[in-house]
Scaffold this active site. Sequence first.
Site, PDB file in Angstrom:
ATOM      1  N   ASP A 107       0.844  -1.152  -0.017  1.00 39.08           N
ATOM      2  CA  ASP A 107       0.151  -0.030  -0.074  1.00 39.08           C
ATOM      3  C   ASP A 107       0.840   1.328  -0.023  1.00 39.08           C
ATOM      4  O   ASP A 107       0.365   2.442  -0.349  1.00 39.08           O
ATOM      5  CB  ASP A 107      -0.878  -0.007   1.181  1.00 39.08           C
ATOM      6  CG  ASP A 107      -1.874  -1.213   1.359  1.00 39.08           C
ATOM      7  OD1 ASP A 107      -1.637  -2.081   0.440  1.00 39.08           O
ATOM      8  OD2 ASP A 107      -2.523  -1.400   2.340  1.00 39.08           O
ATOM      9  N   ASP A 195      -3.039   5.165  -2.901  1.00 36.81           N
ATOM     10  CA  ASP A 195      -2.129   4.180  -1.899  1.00 36.81           C
ATOM     11  C   ASP A 195      -1.657   3.296  -3.353  1.00 36.81           C
ATOM     12  O   ASP A 195      -2.063   3.262  -4.367  1.00 36.81           O
ATOM     13  CB  ASP A 195      -3.435   3.131  -1.440  1.00 36.81           C
ATOM     14  CG  ASP A 195      -3.918   3.709  -0.078  1.00 36.81           C
ATOM     15  OD1 ASP A 195      -3.537   4.889   0.293  1.00 36.81           O
ATOM     16  OD2 ASP A 195      -4.500   2.820   0.735  1.00 36.81           O
ATOM     17  N   HIS A 244      -7.810  -0.621  -3.125  1.00 34.77           N
ATOM     18  CA  HIS A 244      -6.595  -1.529  -3.514  1.00 34.77           C
ATOM     19  C   HIS A 244      -7.108  -2.334  -4.783  1.00 34.77           C
ATOM     20  O   HIS A 244      -8.008  -3.390  -4.569  1.00 34.77           O
ATOM     21  CB  HIS A 244      -6.124  -2.344  -2.555  1.00 34.77           C
ATOM     22  CG  HIS A 244      -5.611  -1.392  -1.424  1.00 34.77           C
ATOM     23  ND1 HIS A 244      -5.355  -1.678   0.056  1.00 34.77           N
ATOM     24  CD2 HIS A 244      -5.412  -0.048  -1.433  1.00 34.77           C
ATOM     25  CE1 HIS A 244      -5.271  -0.666   0.518  1.00 34.77           C
ATOM     26  NE2 HIS A 244      -4.805   0.398  -0.400  1.00 34.77           N
ATOM     27  N   ASP A 246      -5.672  -5.190  -5.783  1.00 29.01           N
ATOM     28  CA  ASP A 246      -5.115  -6.696  -5.946  1.00 29.01           C
ATOM     29  C   ASP A 246      -5.952  -7.773  -5.438  1.00 29.01           C
ATOM     30  O   ASP A 246      -5.356  -8.811  -5.178  1.00 29.01           O
ATOM     31  CB  ASP A 246      -3.676  -6.730  -5.365  1.00 29.01           C
ATOM     32  CG  ASP A 246      -3.751  -6.115  -3.826  1.00 29.01           C
ATOM     33  OD1 ASP A 246      -4.700  -5.625  -3.264  1.00 29.01           O
ATOM     34  OD2 ASP A 246      -2.685  -6.043  -3.416  1.00 29.01           O
ATOM     35  N   CYS A 350      -0.367  -8.051  -0.971  1.00 28.28           N
ATOM     36  CA  CYS A 350      -0.267  -6.924  -0.329  1.00 28.28           C
ATOM     37  C   CYS A 350       0.980  -7.101   0.663  1.00 28.28           C
ATOM     38  O   CYS A 350       1.488  -5.944   0.916  1.00 28.28           O
ATOM     39  CB  CYS A 350      -1.394  -7.062   0.466  1.00 28.28           C
ATOM     40  SG  CYS A 350      -3.165  -7.209  -0.119  1.00 28.28           S
TER      41      CYS A 350
HETATM   42  N1  ARG Z   1     -10.267  -4.243  -0.864  1.00 29.56           N
HETATM   43  C1  ARG Z   1      -9.730  -5.646  -0.916  1.00 29.56           C
HETATM   44  C2  ARG Z   1     -11.040  -6.745  -0.527  1.00 29.56           C
HETATM   45  O1  ARG Z   1     -11.269  -6.601   0.534  1.00 29.56           O
HETATM   46  C3  ARG Z   1      -8.497  -5.899  -0.156  1.00 29.56           C
HETATM   47  C4  ARG Z   1      -7.226  -5.469  -0.734  1.00 29.56           C
HETATM   48  C5  ARG Z   1      -6.306  -5.568   0.166  1.00 29.56           C
HETATM   49  N2  ARG Z   1      -5.108  -5.084  -0.549  1.00 29.56           N
HETATM   50  C6  ARG Z   1      -4.073  -4.345  -0.166  1.00 29.56           C
HETATM   51  N3  ARG Z   1      -3.057  -4.230  -0.796  1.00 29.56           N
HETATM   52  N4  ARG Z   1      -3.970  -4.120   1.250  1.00 29.56           N
HETATM   53  O2  ARG Z   1     -11.376  -7.447  -1.458  1.00 29.56           O
END
Ligand code: ARG
Length: 366
Positions: A107, A195, A244, A246, A350
Site C-alpha cells: 500500500d 495508495d 486496492h 489486488d 499485499c
Molecule cells: N479491498 C480488498 C478486499 O477486501 C482488499 C485489498 C487488500 N489489498 C491490499 N493491498 N491491502 O477485497
Amino acid sequence: MAKIVNSWNDWDPLKRVIVGRCDNSMIPPEEPATSEKVPVDSEMRGMWGLRPLATVERGNECLENLVKAVEDRGVVVDRPTPLQWNQAIGTPDFRNDSMMTCMPPRDILLTIGNEIMASANSFRCRYFEYLAYWPLMKQYFDEDPEFKWTQAPRPRLTDASYKHNYYDEKITLEERLVRTANKDFVTTEVEPMWDAADVMRMGKDLFIQHGLTTNRTAMEWFQRYYPELRVHAMNFPGDPYPIHIDATFVPLRPGLIINNPHRHPAEGQLAIFEANDWEVVDAAQPAHDEPPALCYSSVWLSMNCLVLDPKTVIVEASEVHQQEQMDKLGMNVVPVDLRDAYPFGGGLHCSTADVYREGGCEDYFP
Ligand code: ARG
C-alpha cells in the site's frame, strides 16, 4: 556497486522483495477516510487500540512462512523497521491519536523501474508509515547508484480532503454500490491522494483503481510524472468498498488476468485488454465464507497471490479452489499458510513490495 531495484510488472521473475511485519500493529481510531473502510456491521466499528499480542505473534509467524517460501526459491528478502505505532501524530493540518502498522508494504511503496516511490495515502493514520521503510531505502540508495528514492507529494489531509457527510447516515449496501457506480467516493479532489496498491503496473501501462483510497487527481498527477507511460483509470462498480486493486483484477502473466467475479470493470474499461487478446477469467470462489477475526478485507484475499515468475505463483494454503484454478491455468502453485496475517491488511501480494524482478519496460498493449 550492484543493481538492486528494478521492477516493471507483477509477473517477471522475482529476485528481491520486501515482506512486512506485524509488530506494534494498531486498529486505528476512526477518521474521515477510514470509517469508510470499516463496514457498518463489522465487529471493528468504534474499536481502536493495540492489536492483541497473540494475534501479532501469529501474524508474524505467517509472514515468516512467506519469507521462508521465497528464500527457498532464491529470492532475497528485506524487512521494514516497525515504529511504536501507538504514538499520537500531528502535522500543521491534522492530528490523529495513533498510527497503524507497517503492513502491508504494497500500500505504501510503488516500484516502477529503478524508482521506489512512497505513496500519498489518504488515511491520516498511515501518514508516517513510510518511515518504517526508510532504512531500506537508504540502503538501496547507498548500494545501487541508479536507484531513485522518491516521495510522492504529501497530501495535507485537512478536512477538505474528505466528504464529511459521506457515511454519516447508515447507508445500505445497495446505496454503497450506487455510489461506487457513480464514482462518488469519500475522498475529494483537492489534492492527489493514492495508495500504491491501487496501481497495477504492466510495463508501459499503469492501470489505477479509482476508489475510496485513490482519486482522479492522482491519475492526472501520475500521467504528468510519467509522460512516457500510459495511465488508465479503472472502476469496479460491483465493489461496495473499492480499496486496492489486488483482490479484484490480478495479472498472472502477459495475456492472463484473474478478475473477481463480483467486480467486473466498468463499461469500456476491458476494451484495451480485449483488443490485445488478453484473457480475463473470473477467479475461483474463496474457500472461506468469512474473513478471519478483526480483518478489514473481504474473503477475496483468496486471489491476492504473489507471482514468482510467469509459471509459478504463491497461493494461500487454505485457498484450495484458487489453487486448483491456478493449476488449470498452467501455473505451478506454491501454497503458503498466511491467513492469520490477513487482519493486518492483506494477503500474499499485499504483504510484499517488489524490489527486483528481471525484465524491462515492455509494451503489452501496442
Ligand atoms: N479491498 C480488498 C478486499 O477486501 C482488499 C485489498 C487488500 N489489498 C491490499 N493491498 N491491502 O477485497
